[in-house]
Enzyme design. Sequence first.
Site, PDB file in Angstrom:
ATOM      1  N   SER A   1       4.373   1.653   8.784  1.00 32.59           N
ATOM      2  CA  SER A   1       3.919   0.568   7.915  1.00 32.59           C
ATOM      3  C   SER A   1       4.970   0.264   6.857  1.00 32.59           C
ATOM      4  O   SER A   1       5.642   1.151   6.339  1.00 32.59           O
ATOM      5  CB  SER A   1       2.583   0.933   7.254  1.00 32.59           C
TER       6      SER A   1
ATOM      7  N   ASP B   1     -11.856  -7.954   0.071  1.00 31.13           N
ATOM      8  CA  ASP B   1     -11.372  -7.940   1.455  1.00 31.13           C
ATOM      9  C   ASP B   1     -10.223  -8.888   1.755  1.00 31.13           C
ATOM     10  O   ASP B   1      -9.855  -9.056   2.907  1.00 31.13           O
ATOM     11  CB  ASP B   1     -12.523  -8.235   2.442  1.00 31.13           C
TER      12      ASP B   1
ATOM     13  N   HIS C   1       0.815  -1.218   0.000  1.00 32.18           N
ATOM     14  CA  HIS C   1       0.000   0.000   0.000  1.00 32.18           C
ATOM     15  C   HIS C   1       0.848   1.267   0.000  1.00 32.18           C
ATOM     16  O   HIS C   1       0.327   2.365  -0.232  1.00 32.18           O
ATOM     17  CB  HIS C   1      -0.978   0.005   1.192  1.00 32.18           C
TER      18      HIS C   1
END
Length: 374
Positions: A307, A231, A168
């Site tokens: 992250s 998901d 991400h």
Amino acid sequence: MAPLPTLLILLCAVRGALLYHPIWKPMWPASKVPVVLPQLTEDLDAPEFTAEAKLEVTSPCGPECHKRASVPSYEELKELLSYETLYFNGSLTQTNVGIYGLNMAELARTQGNKGRSRAKRQIYGHDSRFSIFGKDFLLNYPFSTSVKVSTGCTGTLVADRHVLTAAHCIHDGKSYVKGAKKLKVGFLKPRQKEESSNQTRSHLPEKMKFQWIRVKRTHVPKGWIKGNANDIGMDYDYALLELKKPHKRRYMKIGVSPTAKQLPAGRIHFSGYDNDRRGNLVYRFCEVREETYDLLYQQCDAQPGASGSGVYVRMWKREHRRWERRIIGIFSGHQWVERDGMPQDFNVAVRITPLKYAQICYWIKGNYADCRDG
């Protein structure tokens, strides 16, 4: 900030000075690693780099949701582990893969394991993170393996020119982020000390700066890009960056993630560049509270910017007869889910499963024969 004696004990533990019980040693488990090989590579249209970099992952799918998900079929796994490669000139390719030596019955058994019961994340008042100061720590292993990704995340050195981070940080699931076109990796190094004849500054933390290296190409699994629609994308929130030149620092190898009960004291460790402590490398450790086949749920204090950090543990490698630290996961960030009508949050890391190990290792080495020891 922790008291000085506590911090000294902690740093000694991180550097391996504390001894385990002379009889019992946490062993790296033997893992059956399949083979993931590229089959067909085709050119894609150049991306537009329109997405804003998001430093937190959100998903309505919590631990129970992930555990209820059906085990992917062999064909679905091949699609999830296919990947896109982004090059420094902006071109993009997609590579389909073949998977060999995978025991689907064993995968169904292990992926169906329900893991441990969850404890609600509750952290009040005390911040358990440690800012690491001083080049004697920052520039030495294992802290020296943590690097800054120019999109705002953290990465970990896993080879002489490769960095592991979160997908991400590069791609939001729909498009590549704006900063991915000219992606760079920052290496922390001390500034030249300012000369001063009237005042000594030896009691102050040494100022640090980043030295940047451009990224040559980036691999992102299709499981992240396609999985966000149903998901399961969080299970594949990892990416590998290849630098244009070697970094010449000691790196930390990847390894297949043991189960939570196999971890030393059930704990994991990672360091990252949390946004609320700019310019500082922040170290933390905590206990794993729950796991699924692909994810670790834990209670490590962390802020956006951490992250992409490599989650690691130190265990005894029987074959080599020595202690080894290995990256067993990638810190993905905070996950907010709706449970019984109430919002709850978790800190989540993506586990390096045997299939992910085979894929990432091949990205690094280009030879499946070098990727059989997880």
